[in-house]
Design a protein around this motif. Structure first.
Motif, short mmCIF file in Angstrom:
data_model
loop_
_atom_site.label_atom_id
_atom_site.label_comp_id
_atom_site.label_asym_id
_atom_site.label_seq_id
_atom_site.Cartn_x
_atom_site.Cartn_y
_atom_site.Cartn_z
N MET A 1 -39.12 -41.16 -18.23
CA MET A 1 -39.67 -42.52 -18.23
C MET A 1 -41.04 -42.59 -17.56
O MET A 1 -41.79 -43.54 -17.75
N PHE A 2 -41.36 -41.58 -16.74
CA PHE A 2 -42.63 -41.60 -16.01
C PHE A 2 -43.81 -41.37 -16.95
O PHE A 2 -43.73 -40.54 -17.86
N SER A 3 -44.89 -42.05 -16.68
CA SER A 3 -46.12 -41.86 -17.46
C SER A 3 -46.75 -40.52 -17.13
O SER A 3 -46.97 -40.20 -15.96
N MET A 4 -47.05 -39.76 -18.16
CA MET A 4 -47.67 -38.45 -17.96
C MET A 4 -49.07 -38.60 -17.33
O MET A 4 -49.40 -37.94 -16.36
N LYS A 5 -49.87 -39.48 -17.88
CA LYS A 5 -51.26 -39.59 -17.45
C LYS A 5 -51.42 -40.31 -16.12
O LYS A 5 -52.31 -39.98 -15.33
N LYS A 6 -50.57 -41.29 -15.87
CA LYS A 6 -50.75 -42.09 -14.66
C LYS A 6 -49.94 -41.61 -13.47
O LYS A 6 -50.25 -41.95 -12.33
N ARG A 7 -48.90 -40.81 -13.73
CA ARG A 7 -48.02 -40.42 -12.63
C ARG A 7 -47.80 -38.91 -12.54
O ARG A 7 -48.11 -38.28 -11.53
N VAL A 8 -47.25 -38.35 -13.61
CA VAL A 8 -46.81 -36.95 -13.55
C VAL A 8 -47.97 -35.99 -13.33
O VAL A 8 -47.98 -35.21 -12.36
N LEU A 9 -48.95 -35.99 -14.22
CA LEU A 9 -50.05 -35.04 -14.12
C LEU A 9 -50.90 -35.20 -12.86
O LEU A 9 -51.23 -34.20 -12.20
N PRO A 10 -51.25 -36.41 -12.46
CA PRO A 10 -52.03 -36.55 -11.21
C PRO A 10 -51.29 -36.03 -9.99
O PRO A 10 -51.88 -35.36 -9.14
N ARG A 11 -50.01 -36.31 -9.89
CA ARG A 11 -49.24 -35.85 -8.72
C ARG A 11 -49.10 -34.33 -8.70
O ARG A 11 -49.22 -33.70 -7.64
N LEU A 12 -48.83 -33.77 -9.86
CA LEU A 12 -48.66 -32.32 -9.89
C LEU A 12 -49.98 -31.60 -9.65
O LEU A 12 -50.01 -30.50 -9.08
N GLU A 13 -51.07 -32.20 -10.06
CA GLU A 13 -52.37 -31.59 -9.79
C GLU A 13 -52.67 -31.63 -8.30
O GLU A 13 -53.21 -30.66 -7.73
N LEU A 14 -52.29 -32.71 -7.65
CA LEU A 14 -52.47 -32.81 -6.20
C LEU A 14 -51.61 -31.76 -5.48
O LEU A 14 -52.08 -31.07 -4.57
N MET A 15 -50.37 -31.63 -5.92
CA MET A 15 -49.47 -30.65 -5.30
C MET A 15 -50.00 -29.23 -5.49
O MET A 15 -49.90 -28.38 -4.60
N LYS A 16 -50.56 -28.98 -6.63
CA LYS A 16 -51.15 -27.67 -6.91
C LYS A 16 -52.27 -27.38 -5.92
O LYS A 16 -52.39 -26.25 -5.39
N SER A 17 -53.08 -28.40 -5.63
CA SER A 17 -54.17 -28.24 -4.68
C SER A 17 -53.65 -27.95 -3.28
O SER A 17 -54.17 -27.08 -2.56
N LEU A 18 -52.58 -28.64 -2.87
CA LEU A 18 -51.99 -28.43 -1.54
C LEU A 18 -51.37 -27.05 -1.43
O LEU A 18 -51.46 -26.38 -0.38
N VAL A 19 -50.74 -26.60 -2.51
CA VAL A 19 -50.12 -25.26 -2.50
C VAL A 19 -51.20 -24.19 -2.40
O VAL A 19 -51.07 -23.21 -1.64
N GLU A 20 -52.29 -24.36 -3.15
CA GLU A 20 -53.38 -23.37 -3.12
C GLU A 20 -54.01 -23.27 -1.74
O GLU A 20 -54.48 -22.21 -1.33
N LYS A 21 -54.02 -24.37 -1.00
CA LYS A 21 -54.61 -24.38 0.34
C LYS A 21 -53.58 -24.03 1.42
O LYS A 21 -53.83 -24.22 2.62
N LYS A 22 -52.38 -23.59 0.95
CA LYS A 22 -51.31 -23.17 1.86
C LYS A 22 -50.81 -24.31 2.73
O LYS A 22 -50.32 -24.11 3.84
N LEU A 23 -50.93 -25.52 2.23
CA LEU A 23 -50.49 -26.68 3.00
C LEU A 23 -49.10 -27.16 2.57
O LEU A 23 -48.51 -28.03 3.20
N TYR A 24 -48.61 -26.58 1.48
CA TYR A 24 -47.28 -26.99 1.00
C TYR A 24 -46.62 -25.82 0.30
O TYR A 24 -47.28 -24.97 -0.32
N ASP A 25 -45.29 -25.77 0.43
CA ASP A 25 -44.51 -24.68 -0.15
C ASP A 25 -44.52 -24.82 -1.67
O ASP A 25 -44.28 -25.90 -2.21
#
Length: 381
Positions: free
Chosen positions: A311-335
């Protein structure tokens, strides 16, 4: 003989000629000063409403085929005075051309007064009138009053009546009210409360306006095919979804899941937990399934158990959040083994509190990056 006809003393013949001459003159004068209603209507349809000449002549013929002596210009003026623009008027004229010859004071004004008494005005009034053009022509004024009175009794306030008829103007017909009454009795026999029925009528009137036979068939399908019983908290939602959709549409949506390898158990589980997934368009369903299954590798069983993901919007919710998480993981700030559902489920405010603000000082650009991604509605590299 001819000379004798024009002798001055031949008063009879000269009188006849004078009468013929004056009659011809008067006829020519009258045709120039008295507007031709058929010519007016054709010109109005073409110049003001954008009809083609052929469409205008055809509509004109339908209108004046009647023996009524009504004046189209009076009707058109009435529509304009009540806020209908040229598009609205064109729709009405196309669907019910004979309305142009009706008596405004006896037919149109009383019906609009009934709607205005409910509190409808401006764009809302226009929406109801054009949402079911036959309202202006078919129901008797007494029938329309009866329908409004019945809806007031069922819904309890003019506010709710207005909300319902804005979605389904056909509720103003007695026939619709009778169908509504029959379906209400059936829903009550299933254990639905008056409050639940009221919500159906206000939020999705179609649920209570479907044919009684269809309603019973779809309720039985929920029970037999998807094992959703009356006692289930999701039963009322399943009824809402299934009755508001055609059988062919439901089957098409179920076929989308089968195309992606979903088993009967998976599909049943999904419908039991969140039947509203079936209201998603085929395009959106396939886009979500492609992403979750093809790109992220999630199994049908997982998605069936977590249907909210679809039900979640890909463009407004899913993709933006996962891109942010990807950034945090790359900077070793999140598992990197973070829980996908836990990340996507929270409200926007909660997500900011948990996944953005705590890293604001360590990575100043994180909040700005996320807001930028979300604003554009797509992931940025």
């Amino acid at each position: 003989m001819a000379a004798r006809l024009f002798k001055p003393n031949n008063h009879g013949t000269l009188g006849q000629l004078f009468f013929i001459y004056n009659s011809k003159f008067l006829f020519q004068y009258s045709t120039k000063t008295t507007p031709d209603p058929t010519r007016f209507l054709v010109n109005y349809l073409v110049k003001s409403l954008g009809f083609s000449r052929k469409e205008a002549i055809s509509t004109n013929t339908k209108v004046f085929r009647s023996k009524s002596t009504g004046n189209p210009q009076v009707v058109l003026n009435f529509f304009e005075q009540n806020g209908l623009d040229k598009t609205h008027i064109g729709k009405i004229v196309s669907l019910v051309p004979k309305l142009l010859l009706c008596d405004v004071d006896k037919t149109l004004k009383p019906k609009l007064d009934i709607l205005k008494d409910l509190g409808l005005s401006g764009t809302d009034l226009v929406k109801v009138v054009t949402g079911s053009v036959s309202i202006l022509g078919s129901p008797e004024i007494s029938d329309m009053r009866f329908s409004v009175s019945y809806l007031r009794e069922v819904l309890g306030s003019d506010e709710y009546v207005v909300k319902a008829i804005k979605k389904k103007p056909c509720l103003l017909f007695v026939k619709s009210c009778e169908r509504l009454r029959i379906n209400m009795l059936f829903f009550k026999s299933l254990g639905f409360s008056d409050e639940n029925i009221k919500k159906f009528l206000v939020q999705n009137p179609y649920t209570l306006l479907a044919s009684p036979e269809s309603v019973e068939e779809k309720v039985e399908r929920l029970r037999s095919e998807f094992n959703i019983s009356r006692g289930s908290g999701m039963f009322i939602h399943g009824v809402d979804v299934f009755i508001s959709m055609k059988e062919s549409t439901i089957d098409t949506k179920l076929g989308v899941f089968r195309d992606y390898g979903w088993s009967k158990w998976d599909i049943t589980k999904l419908v039991q937990l969140l039947p509203y997934c079936l209201r998603l368009s085929q395009k959106r369903l396939r886009a979500s399934l492609n992403f979750y299954m093809e790109e992220l590798g999630l199994e049908p069983a997982y998605l069936a158990s977590h249907p909210t993901l679809l039900m979640f919007s890909m463009k407004k919710r899913v993709l933006p959040r996962l891109e942010l998480m990807k950034s945090l993981v790359e900077k070793k700030l999140y598992d990197e083994d973070y829980n996908l559902y836990t990340v996507l489920l929270p409200s926007e405010q909660k997500f900011h509190q948990v996944y953005v603000l705590p890293y604001k000082d360590k990575v100043p650009d994180v909040c700005e990056l996320y807001n930028k991604i979300q604003q554009h509605g797509k992931a940025k590299k």
